[in-house]
Write a protein that holds these residues in place. Structure first.
Motif, PDB file in Angstrom:
ATOM      1  N   LEU A  76       0.859  -1.186   0.000  1.00  0.00           N
ATOM      2  CA  LEU A  76       0.000   0.000   0.000  1.00  0.00           C
ATOM      3  C   LEU A  76       0.895   1.237   0.000  1.00  0.00           C
ATOM      4  O   LEU A  76       2.069   1.163   0.354  1.00  0.00           O
ATOM      5  N   PRO A  77       0.347   2.388  -0.390  1.00  0.00           N
ATOM      6  CA  PRO A  77       1.192   3.594  -0.474  1.00  0.00           C
ATOM      7  C   PRO A  77       1.923   3.905   0.834  1.00  0.00           C
ATOM      8  O   PRO A  77       1.304   3.937   1.907  1.00  0.00           O
ATOM      9  N   ALA A  78       3.220   4.151   0.711  1.00  0.00           N
ATOM     10  CA  ALA A  78       4.032   4.480   1.890  1.00  0.00           C
ATOM     11  C   ALA A  78       3.571   5.777   2.537  1.00  0.00           C
ATOM     12  O   ALA A  78       3.747   5.967   3.741  1.00  0.00           O
ATOM     13  N   ALA A  79       2.951   6.638   1.763  1.00  0.00           N
ATOM     14  CA  ALA A  79       2.474   7.916   2.301  1.00  0.00           C
ATOM     15  C   ALA A  79       1.112   7.779   2.974  1.00  0.00           C
ATOM     16  O   ALA A  79       0.515   8.787   3.371  1.00  0.00           O
ATOM     17  N   ALA A  80       0.629   6.551   3.122  1.00  0.00           N
ATOM     18  CA  ALA A  80      -0.664   6.274   3.762  1.00  0.00           C
ATOM     19  C   ALA A  80      -1.793   7.049   3.086  1.00  0.00           C
ATOM     20  O   ALA A  80      -2.683   7.580   3.741  1.00  0.00           O
ATOM     21  N   SER A  81      -1.771   7.093   1.758  1.00  0.00           N
ATOM     22  CA  SER A  81      -2.776   7.843   1.022  1.00  0.00           C
ATOM     23  C   SER A  81      -3.945   6.994   0.535  1.00  0.00           C
ATOM     24  O   SER A  81      -4.914   7.535   0.010  1.00  0.00           O
ATOM     25  N   HIS A  82      -3.863   5.689   0.708  1.00  0.00           N
ATOM     26  CA  HIS A  82      -4.980   4.829   0.322  1.00  0.00           C
ATOM     27  C   HIS A  82      -6.170   5.171   1.232  1.00  0.00           C
ATOM     28  O   HIS A  82      -5.980   5.440   2.424  1.00  0.00           O
ATOM     29  N   PRO A  83      -7.396   5.195   0.699  1.00  0.00           N
ATOM     30  CA  PRO A  83      -8.553   5.538   1.540  1.00  0.00           C
ATOM     31  C   PRO A  83      -8.656   4.710   2.818  1.00  0.00           C
ATOM     32  O   PRO A  83      -9.056   5.244   3.872  1.00  0.00           O
ATOM     33  N   VAL A  84      -8.297   3.448   2.762  1.00  0.00           N
ATOM     34  CA  VAL A  84      -8.376   2.626   3.980  1.00  0.00           C
ATOM     35  C   VAL A  84      -7.329   3.096   4.990  1.00  0.00           C
ATOM     36  O   VAL A  84      -7.630   3.238   6.185  1.00  0.00           O
ATOM     37  N   GLN A  85      -6.131   3.363   4.533  1.00  0.00           N
ATOM     38  CA  GLN A  85      -5.105   3.861   5.446  1.00  0.00           C
ATOM     39  C   GLN A  85      -5.529   5.209   6.053  1.00  0.00           C
ATOM     40  O   GLN A  85      -5.371   5.429   7.254  1.00  0.00           O
ATOM     41  N   ARG A  86      -6.058   6.085   5.223  1.00  0.00           N
ATOM     42  CA  ARG A  86      -6.502   7.402   5.705  1.00  0.00           C
ATOM     43  C   ARG A  86      -7.611   7.251   6.746  1.00  0.00           C
ATOM     44  O   ARG A  86      -7.595   7.903   7.791  1.00  0.00           O
ATOM     45  N   ALA A  87      -8.572   6.382   6.451  1.00  0.00           N
ATOM     46  CA  ALA A  87      -9.686   6.178   7.383  1.00  0.00           C
ATOM     47  C   ALA A  87      -9.193   5.582   8.700  1.00  0.00           C
ATOM     48  O   ALA A  87      -9.669   5.969   9.772  1.00  0.00           O
ATOM     49  N   TRP A  88      -8.242   4.669   8.619  1.00  0.00           N
ATOM     50  CA  TRP A  88      -7.719   4.045   9.844  1.00  0.00           C
ATOM     51  C   TRP A  88      -7.113   5.105  10.756  1.00  0.00           C
ATOM     52  O   TRP A  88      -7.307   5.084  11.966  1.00  0.00           O
ATOM     53  N   VAL A  89      -6.397   6.039  10.159  1.00  0.00           N
ATOM     54  CA  VAL A  89      -5.776   7.100  10.950  1.00  0.00           C
ATOM     55  C   VAL A  89      -6.848   8.062  11.468  1.00  0.00           C
ATOM     56  O   VAL A  89      -6.870   8.399  12.661  1.00  0.00           O
ATOM     57  N   GLU A  90      -7.741   8.474  10.582  1.00  0.00           N
ATOM     58  CA  GLU A  90      -8.784   9.431  10.981  1.00  0.00           C
ATOM     59  C   GLU A  90      -9.678   8.879  12.084  1.00  0.00           C
ATOM     60  O   GLU A  90     -10.094   9.624  12.972  1.00  0.00           O
ATOM     61  N   MET A  91      -9.980   7.592  12.026  1.00  0.00           N
ATOM     62  CA  MET A  91     -10.880   6.976  13.002  1.00  0.00           C
ATOM     63  C   MET A  91     -10.134   6.430  14.215  1.00  0.00           C
ATOM     64  O   MET A  91     -10.737   5.835  15.098  1.00  0.00           O
ATOM     65  N   ASN A  92      -8.807   6.610  14.227  1.00  0.00           N
ATOM     66  CA  ASN A  92      -7.994   6.168  15.365  1.00  0.00           C
ATOM     67  C   ASN A  92      -8.287   4.710  15.719  1.00  0.00           C
ATOM     68  O   ASN A  92      -8.543   4.361  16.869  1.00  0.00           O
TER      69      ASN A  92
END
Length: 154
Positions: A76-92
């Motif tokens: 997955l993108p190293a910059a955590a730009s995939h929607p799942v990665q982004r959501a995981w961070v946003e939703m803690n």
């Protein structure tokens, strides 16, 4: 010798054909994102994608993946730009984090097949991925958020 396509790179691996993919990834390729949990496919901490479908790397022998595309969490993108990665961070979502690579890859596969999953779809797709911390509500919320992000709604 087995040619193994992992995250878009072909690796030539010298290992026994019955060696579990999880150990090939971790020991031979140094990709440690996929975790060893139960070793019998019951927790799915070791989930990877085989040609886009989630699979338990602890149960998959090397011989079964020759000629197939393997994707690990490192794919997955190293910059955590995939929607799942982004959501995981946003939703803690993450608590201890041990199961999260498997959870994220299961969610990525779900959203690739279903852009608007209902809660029942999420529960069905994620049911094999165990979380000892019990973050299932946050995981479900993050999958819904990732779906909305992928659709460009948020």
């Amino acid at each position: 010798m087995t040619d193994l396509n992992v995250n878009g790179t072909v690796h030539r691996v010298e290992a026994e054909p019955d060696k579990p993919l999880l150990w090939v990834l971790r020991e031979d390729l140094g990709l440690t994102g996929s975790k060893f949990g139960c070793g019998v496919g019951q927790c799915l901490a070791c989930t990877v994608h085989l040609d886009g479908e989630p699979a338990a790397a602890c149960l998959t022998p090397l011989a079964a993946v020759a000629g197939r595309r393997v994707t690990t969490i490192e794919g997955l993108p190293a910059a955590a730009s995939h929607p799942v990665q982004r959501a995981w961070v946003e939703m803690n979502v993450v608590q201890c984090g041990y199961c999260q690579s498997g959870q994220i890859l299961a969610a990525v596969a779900l959203l690739a097949a279903n852009r608007e999953p209902a809660d029942a779809d999420i529960d069905r797709a994620m049911r094999g991925n165990l979380c000892r911390c019990g973050t299932y509500q946050r995981i479900r919320g993050a999958v819904r958020r990732a779906a909305a992000l992928a659709r460009g709604e948020v």
